[in-house]
Structure formats: structure tokens, C-alpha cells
Scaffold this active site. Structure first.
Site, PDB file in Angstrom:
ATOM      1  N   TYR A   1      60.411  53.020  54.325  1.00 57.21           N
ATOM      2  CA  TYR A   1      60.194  52.100  55.449  1.00 57.21           C
ATOM      3  C   TYR A   1      59.833  52.888  56.715  1.00 57.21           C
ATOM      4  O   TYR A   1      58.874  52.550  57.416  1.00 57.21           O
ATOM      5  CB  TYR A   1      61.469  51.277  55.664  1.00 57.21           C
ATOM      6  CG  TYR A   1      61.379  50.230  56.741  1.00 57.21           C
ATOM      7  CD1 TYR A   1      60.700  49.034  56.531  1.00 57.21           C
ATOM      8  CD2 TYR A   1      61.997  50.418  57.985  1.00 57.21           C
ATOM      9  CE1 TYR A   1      60.636  48.063  57.521  1.00 57.21           C
ATOM     10  CE2 TYR A   1      61.942  49.450  58.970  1.00 57.21           C
ATOM     11  CZ  TYR A   1      61.258  48.270  58.737  1.00 57.21           C
ATOM     12  OH  TYR A   1      61.192  47.308  59.725  1.00 57.21           O
TER      13      TYR A   1
HETATM   14  N1  LIG Z   1      64.320  42.176  61.544  1.00 58.19           N
HETATM   15  C1  LIG Z   1      64.377  43.437  61.982  1.00 58.19           C
HETATM   16  O1  LIG Z   1      65.434  43.983  62.233  1.00 58.19           O
HETATM   17  C2  LIG Z   1      63.096  44.213  62.209  1.00 58.19           C
HETATM   18  C3  LIG Z   1      63.143  45.356  63.025  1.00 58.19           C
HETATM   19  C4  LIG Z   1      61.970  46.089  63.218  1.00 58.19           C
HETATM   20  C5  LIG Z   1      60.805  45.686  62.617  1.00 58.19           C
HETATM   21  N2  LIG Z   1      60.791  44.565  61.837  1.00 58.19           N
HETATM   22  C6  LIG Z   1      59.523  44.190  61.195  1.00 58.19           C
HETATM   23  O2  LIG Z   1      59.184  42.888  61.614  1.00 58.19           O
HETATM   24  C7  LIG Z   1      58.427  42.261  60.582  1.00 58.19           C
HETATM   25  C8  LIG Z   1      59.029  40.905  60.251  1.00 58.19           C
HETATM   26  O3  LIG Z   1      60.366  41.114  59.850  1.00 58.19           O
HETATM   27  P1  LIG Z   1      61.407  39.914  59.660  1.00 58.19           P
HETATM   28  O4  LIG Z   1      62.732  40.470  60.049  1.00 58.19           O
HETATM   29  O5  LIG Z   1      60.919  38.682  60.302  1.00 58.19           O
HETATM   30  O6  LIG Z   1      61.382  39.805  58.056  1.00 58.19           O
HETATM   31  P2  LIG Z   1      61.612  38.547  57.076  1.00 58.19           P
HETATM   32  O7  LIG Z   1      62.088  39.149  55.790  1.00 58.19           O
HETATM   33  O8  LIG Z   1      62.455  37.511  57.742  1.00 58.19           O
HETATM   34  O9  LIG Z   1      60.121  37.975  56.907  1.00 58.19           O
HETATM   35  C9  LIG Z   1      59.101  38.754  56.321  1.00 58.19           C
HETATM   36  C10 LIG Z   1      58.047  37.846  55.729  1.00 58.19           C
HETATM   37  O10 LIG Z   1      57.032  38.671  55.116  1.00 58.19           O
HETATM   38  C11 LIG Z   1      56.672  38.089  53.866  1.00 58.19           C
HETATM   39  N3  LIG Z   1      56.152  39.112  52.953  1.00 58.19           N
HETATM   40  C12 LIG Z   1      56.837  40.136  52.381  1.00 58.19           C
HETATM   41  N4  LIG Z   1      56.046  40.812  51.541  1.00 58.19           N
HETATM   42  C13 LIG Z   1      54.815  40.228  51.588  1.00 58.19           C
HETATM   43  C14 LIG Z   1      53.577  40.472  50.930  1.00 58.19           C
HETATM   44  N5  LIG Z   1      53.441  41.454  50.033  1.00 58.19           N
HETATM   45  N6  LIG Z   1      52.531  39.654  51.212  1.00 58.19           N
HETATM   46  C15 LIG Z   1      52.662  38.636  52.095  1.00 58.19           C
HETATM   47  N7  LIG Z   1      53.810  38.348  52.733  1.00 58.19           N
HETATM   48  C16 LIG Z   1      54.884  39.141  52.483  1.00 58.19           C
HETATM   49  C17 LIG Z   1      57.978  37.492  53.333  1.00 58.19           C
HETATM   50  O11 LIG Z   1      57.763  36.517  52.326  1.00 58.19           O
HETATM   51  C18 LIG Z   1      58.599  36.921  54.613  1.00 58.19           C
HETATM   52  O12 LIG Z   1      58.235  35.575  54.843  1.00 58.19           O
HETATM   53  C19 LIG Z   1      58.423  43.236  59.386  1.00 58.19           C
HETATM   54  O13 LIG Z   1      57.224  43.991  59.372  1.00 58.19           O
HETATM   55  C20 LIG Z   1      59.607  44.128  59.686  1.00 58.19           C
HETATM   56  O14 LIG Z   1      59.488  45.401  59.092  1.00 58.19           O
HETATM   57  C21 LIG Z   1      61.906  43.818  61.626  1.00 58.19           C
END
Ligand SMILES: NC(=O)c1ccc[n+]([C@@H]2O[C@H](COP(=O)([O-])OP(=O)(O)OC[C@H]3O[C@@H](n4cnc5c(N)ncnc54)[C@H](O)[C@@H]3O)[C@@H](O)[C@H]2O)c1
Length: 251
Positions: free
Chosen positions: A158
Site C-alpha cells: 500500500y
Molecule cells: N480511509 C482511510 O483511512 C484512507 C486514508 C488515506 C487514503 N485513503 C484512500 O482513499 C481512497 C478511498 O478509501 P475509502 O476509505 O473510502 O475506502 P472504501 O473501502 O470505503 O472504498 C473504496 C471503494 O473502492 C472500490 N474498489 C476497490 N477495488 C476496486 C477495483 N479494483 N475497481 C473498482 N473499484 C474498486 C471498492 O469497491 C469501494 O467502493 C483509497 O484510495 C484509499 O487508499 C483512505
């Protein structure tokens, strides 16, 4: 809440079925954009589009695995078919993967994280840029992570993928600097979403302890920053990294 003017603009939000992507889609719709939710979880994207449409937004759901270049071409065609053009791409979809020391990381899972979190961003940009370049102005926003700046232990794939997203943003931003397309990324610290289900409690506690503001960020705080980066006002920033880490990152 400040209001942005995105009337007439068309946006793709990957991973828009839930979490940060859903919050971004909502904010874009409130700003007057039309939005395509792209997600591998087609059923959840469909439910999200029904909820958002009930709030008044022109929104469609498109099922797509972002590691599949052919499926991405189909998703672009579906989006253009529904809305006619494309102005904004928010590369938000991502997976955290297991919390495992590098030497114990399953090789297939490590590769899958790089495929979704980094190669997926490349494939979406590759498919969207030719359409974005035809517009008077257009925006790409990539959702990276503080993990890409600092590296989180036990999250090697990641952290590496998100560092790659930061570098891809800088590279593509410079490539397109003479066009109307601006390319930027955000680096959130921990936000409580369903992604927590992929991480251990010890990992979540580790990440919270490093945020000087002393709490998790919210979906809305990230959606606010990302939506501003999608506007015409964000005109002199490109290839840049915008921090939403509650003070964790000092650069
Ligand atoms: N939540 C956190 O703490 C955090 C912190 C830093 C960065 N992020 C980043 O923010 C973004 C969103 O995170 P989130 O917390 O909302 O995650 P989440 O798990 O709530 O949502 C992620 C979405 O991406 C979709 N997804 C996953 N793999 C996929 C694929 N191969 N093709 C199409 N869709 C796909 C999932 O179905 C889901 O709806 C991500 O890139 C994550 O790495 C999150």
C-alpha cells in the site's frame, strides 16, 4: 459549506460506491456536476446512485474493475454515452490490503494491491486524458495517502503503491502543464470508512496516534479538498500534493 460552480461539468469518481469516493461524488453533485460512479461493487454503486439521485443529482453507476483496461474503455464509453463529454477524473478507488510484515506478505496479494492502487490509476488516466484534453479546462485528482509519503509499517504494498501515485501525479502534471488539464493528488491520514475492515486494530491505533490534531479525518473534510481541486479556481497548481493529514505530514 462553501459552494463551488461545476455546472455543466462531467466527473468520474472511481470507488464512488462508498467512503471517500461517495462523499466526493455527493459534493460534486451539490456543485452542479454530473457524476459517474465507477466501482467494482456494481450493486453498491447502483444503490449509491439511487440515494444520490434522490438528492437531485444526475448520476450513473458503472461496474468496472480498474485493473482491466478493456473494462475501463467500456466504462469510458458508458460515461460519454450518458453525459456526452468528460471534464473531471477523481482516481479514488483503492484497497489497503492485509496488515502483514513484508517478509510474510502473500506475493499475489502484494501484486494485487499494486495493480488496484497504482496500475488502476495509470489505466484510468490513460483512458481519460484524450477526452479531458479536448475541454477548455479539466482536472484529475488522485487519492494517495500519508502512507505514500511516510510509509506505514506492515503496509509495504500500500505504501509503495501510494508513493507511486504521488510520483505519477507529478509526472503527468508536468506532461499536461501546457494544456487545460491540471493533475493533483491528496494525501489523507486515516479516515473511518469500510477500509478499516482490512486493517488490524493495532494498525489503526498506530495511525491515529500519529495525527497531531488527535482524531481521524472525515469523509467530508477530504471531499471538500478534492472538490476544490476539481474546480476552475485550482488553476496554477499541477503535479502537486495536497495534505489532509491533520498535521501528521510536515512536507
Ligand atoms: N480511509 C482511510 O483511512 C484512507 C486514508 C488515506 C487514503 N485513503 C484512500 O482513499 C481512497 C478511498 O478509501 P475509502 O476509505 O473510502 O475506502 P472504501 O473501502 O470505503 O472504498 C473504496 C471503494 O473502492 C472500490 N474498489 C476497490 N477495488 C476496486 C477495483 N479494483 N475497481 C473498482 N473499484 C474498486 C471498492 O469497491 C469501494 O467502493 C483509497 O484510495 C484509499 O487508499 C483512505
Amino acid at each position: 459549506m462553501n459552494r463551488y460552480d461545476l455546472a455543466g461539468r462531467v466527473a468520474i469518481v472511481t470507488g464512488g460506491a462508498r467512503g471517500i469516493g461517495y462523499g466526493v461524488a455527493r459534493r460534486l453533485l451539490q456543485s452542479g456536476a454530473r457524476v459517474a460512479l465507477w466501482d467494482i461493487d456494481e450493486a453498491a454503486a447502483g444503490r449509491a446512485s439511487v440515494t444520490l439521485a434522490a438528492e437531485g443529482g444526475p448520476v450513473i453507476a458503472v461496474g468496472v474493475d480498474l485493473t482491466d483496461a478493456v473494462a475501463i474503455d467500456r466504462a469510458i464509453a458508458a460515461t460519454l454515452g450518458a453525459f456526452g463529454h468528460l471534464d473531471i477524473l477523481v482516481n479514488n478507488a483503492g484497497i489497503a490490503g492485509s496488515t502483514v510484515p513484508l517478509v510474510e506478505y502473500p506475493v499475489d496479494e502484494w501484486r494485487r494491491i499494486i495493480e488496484v492502487d497504482l496500475v488502476g490509476v495509470f489505466l484510468c488516466c490513460r483512458a481519460a486524458v484524450p477526452h479531458l484534453r479536448t475541454r477548455d479546462w479539466a482536472r484529475i485528482v488522485n487519492v494517495a495517502s500519508v502512507a505514500g509519503k511516510e510509509g506505514n509499517p506492515n503496509m509495504s504494498a500500500y505504501s509503495a503503491a501510494k508513493a507511486g501515485v504521488i510520483a505519477l501525479t507529478k509526472s503527468l502534471g508536468k506532461e499536461l502543464a501546457s494544456t487545460g488539464v491540471r493533475v493533483n493528488c491528496v494525501t489523507p491520514a486515516t479516515v473511518k470508512t469500510e477500509i478499516f475492515a482490512q486493517m488490524s486494530q493495532a494498525q489503526i491505533d498506530y495511525m491515529l496516534a500519529r495525527i497531531p490534531i488527535g482524531r481521524f479525518g472525515t469523509v467530508e473534510e477530504n471531499a471538500n479538498m478534492i472538490t476544490w481541486l476539481c474546480t476552475e479556481d485550482c488553476s496554477f497548481s499541477t503535479g502537486a500534493v495536497f495534505d489532509t493529514s491533520g498535521g501528521r505530514c510536515t512536507y
